[in-house]
Scaffold this motif. Structure first.
Motif, PDB file in Angstrom:
ATOM      1  N   TYR A 234      58.577  70.467  29.839  1.00 32.29           N
ATOM      2  CA  TYR A 234      59.424  70.866  30.794  1.00 32.29           C
ATOM      3  C   TYR A 234      60.330  69.739  31.128  1.00 32.29           C
ATOM      4  O   TYR A 234      59.708  68.631  31.714  1.00 32.29           O
ATOM      5  N   VAL A 235      61.505  69.686  30.908  1.00 33.69           N
ATOM      6  CA  VAL A 235      62.299  68.538  30.911  1.00 33.69           C
ATOM      7  C   VAL A 235      63.568  68.688  31.860  1.00 33.69           C
ATOM      8  O   VAL A 235      64.118  69.847  32.131  1.00 33.69           O
ATOM      9  N   ARG A 236      64.514  67.582  32.437  1.00 35.59           N
ATOM     10  CA  ARG A 236      65.405  67.679  32.982  1.00 35.59           C
ATOM     11  C   ARG A 236      66.511  68.326  32.062  1.00 35.59           C
ATOM     12  O   ARG A 236      66.757  67.956  30.933  1.00 35.59           O
ATOM     13  N   CYS A 237      67.624  69.084  32.667  1.00 37.16           N
ATOM     14  CA  CYS A 237      68.660  69.367  31.951  1.00 37.16           C
ATOM     15  C   CYS A 237      69.722  69.599  32.873  1.00 37.16           C
ATOM     16  O   CYS A 237      69.744  69.930  33.781  1.00 37.16           O
ATOM     17  N   PHE A 238      71.072  69.329  32.088  1.00 34.23           N
ATOM     18  CA  PHE A 238      72.256  69.319  32.867  1.00 34.23           C
ATOM     19  C   PHE A 238      73.399  70.161  32.048  1.00 34.23           C
ATOM     20  O   PHE A 238      74.603  69.998  32.617  1.00 34.23           O
ATOM     21  N   TRP A 239      72.904  71.270  31.466  1.00 34.39           N
ATOM     22  CA  TRP A 239      73.792  72.056  30.797  1.00 34.39           C
ATOM     23  C   TRP A 239      74.262  73.225  32.072  1.00 34.39           C
ATOM     24  O   TRP A 239      73.832  73.525  32.924  1.00 34.39           O
ATOM     25  N   ALA A 240      75.696  73.586  31.799  1.00 30.68           N
ATOM     26  CA  ALA A 240      76.265  74.358  32.709  1.00 30.68           C
ATOM     27  C   ALA A 240      76.526  75.940  31.922  1.00 30.68           C
ATOM     28  O   ALA A 240      76.267  75.787  30.758  1.00 30.68           O
ATOM     29  N   GLY A 241      76.568  76.844  32.759  1.00 35.90           N
ATOM     30  CA  GLY A 241      76.602  78.216  32.407  1.00 35.90           C
ATOM     31  C   GLY A 241      77.029  79.324  33.480  1.00 35.90           C
ATOM     32  O   GLY A 241      77.438  78.792  34.278  1.00 35.90           O
ATOM     33  N   THR A 242      76.424  80.464  32.828  1.00 33.81           N
ATOM     34  CA  THR A 242      76.994  81.559  33.965  1.00 33.81           C
ATOM     35  C   THR A 242      75.650  82.529  34.065  1.00 33.81           C
ATOM     36  O   THR A 242      75.190  82.585  33.043  1.00 33.81           O
ATOM     37  N   LEU A 243      75.514  82.920  35.035  1.00 27.23           N
ATOM     38  CA  LEU A 243      74.505  83.789  35.430  1.00 27.23           C
ATOM     39  C   LEU A 243      74.969  85.217  35.928  1.00 27.23           C
ATOM     40  O   LEU A 243      75.892  85.312  36.773  1.00 27.23           O
ATOM     41  N   PHE A 244      74.624  86.192  35.257  1.00 31.72           N
ATOM     42  CA  PHE A 244      75.212  87.902  35.342  1.00 31.72           C
ATOM     43  C   PHE A 244      74.275  88.467  36.143  1.00 31.72           C
ATOM     44  O   PHE A 244      72.920  88.448  35.743  1.00 31.72           O
ATOM     45  N   LEU A 245      74.470  88.951  37.336  1.00 31.23           N
ATOM     46  CA  LEU A 245      73.563  89.691  38.220  1.00 31.23           C
ATOM     47  C   LEU A 245      73.407  91.398  37.719  1.00 31.23           C
ATOM     48  O   LEU A 245      74.618  91.693  37.099  1.00 31.23           O
ATOM     49  N   THR A 246      72.320  92.056  38.302  1.00 30.24           N
ATOM     50  CA  THR A 246      72.593  93.537  38.055  1.00 30.24           C
ATOM     51  C   THR A 246      73.825  94.162  38.697  1.00 30.24           C
ATOM     52  O   THR A 246      74.003  95.444  38.423  1.00 30.24           O
ATOM     53  N   ASN A 247      74.164  93.713  39.859  1.00 31.59           N
ATOM     54  CA  ASN A 247      75.179  94.244  40.676  1.00 31.59           C
ATOM     55  C   ASN A 247      76.734  94.162  39.897  1.00 31.59           C
ATOM     56  O   ASN A 247      77.518  94.474  40.558  1.00 31.59           O
ATOM     57  N   GLY A 248      76.774  93.412  38.468  1.00 32.69           N
ATOM     58  CA  GLY A 248      77.962  93.208  38.075  1.00 32.69           C
ATOM     59  C   GLY A 248      78.709  91.988  38.495  1.00 32.69           C
ATOM     60  O   GLY A 248      79.561  91.778  37.867  1.00 32.69           O
TER      61      GLY A 248
END
Length: 108
Positions: A8-22
Motif C-alpha cells: 500500500y503506497v502513497r499516491c497523488f492522483w486526482a480524480g472524481t468520485l460519483f455517488l449513488t445520489n447522482g
C-alpha cells in the motif's frame, strides 16, 4: 482482519468520485494498492454504499484513466476539513490492476 498481501503506497492522483445520489466531487488519492484505495474529498459519501471512482493515473510517463466501482469502509472528517474515505475495489479491470501494481512496485 487479515493483513493484506498487497503493498500500500502513497499516491497523488486526482480524480472524481460519483455517488449513488447522482452527485460527484473532485478527489485526490492518498494511498493505493491493487485491492483498496484512500481518497480525500471535499464532501462525504451522503449514504452511498457503492461509488464509482475515476482516477487520472500516471506512472513513469504513462497516463491511464482508472475506473472502478468501490465499496466504502470509512468516511471521516480530517484535520483539513476534508473527508478521508477508505474504499475496497469491488469491480475494476485487470489492466487497471496491472497499472496500479506497476505504480506500487515503483514506489514501494
Amino acid at each position: 482482519m487479515a493483513k493484506s498481501q498487497f503493498p500500500y503506497v502513497r499516491c497523488f492522483w486526482a480524480g472524481t468520485l460519483f455517488l449513488t445520489n447522482g452527485k460527484s466531487m473532485a478527489v485526490h488519492c492518498t494511498h493505493i494498492s491493487r485491492e483498496r484505495v484512500e481518497v480525500e474529498a471535499p464532501g462525504g459519501l451522503q449514504g452511498s454504499t457503492k461509488v464509482k471512482l475515476e482516477l487520472q493515473a500516471s506512472n513513469n510517463g504513462k497516463q491511464k484513466l482508472i475506473k472502478a466501482i468501490c465499496l466504502p469502509s470509512l468516511d471521516v472528517l480530517n484535520e483539513h476539513d476534508k473527508h478521508y474515505i477508505k474504499m475496497i475495489f469491488h469491480n475494476i479491470a485487470e489492466e487497471d490492476k496491472v497499472f496500479i501494481d506497476q505504480f506500487v512496485k515503483a514506489h514501494s
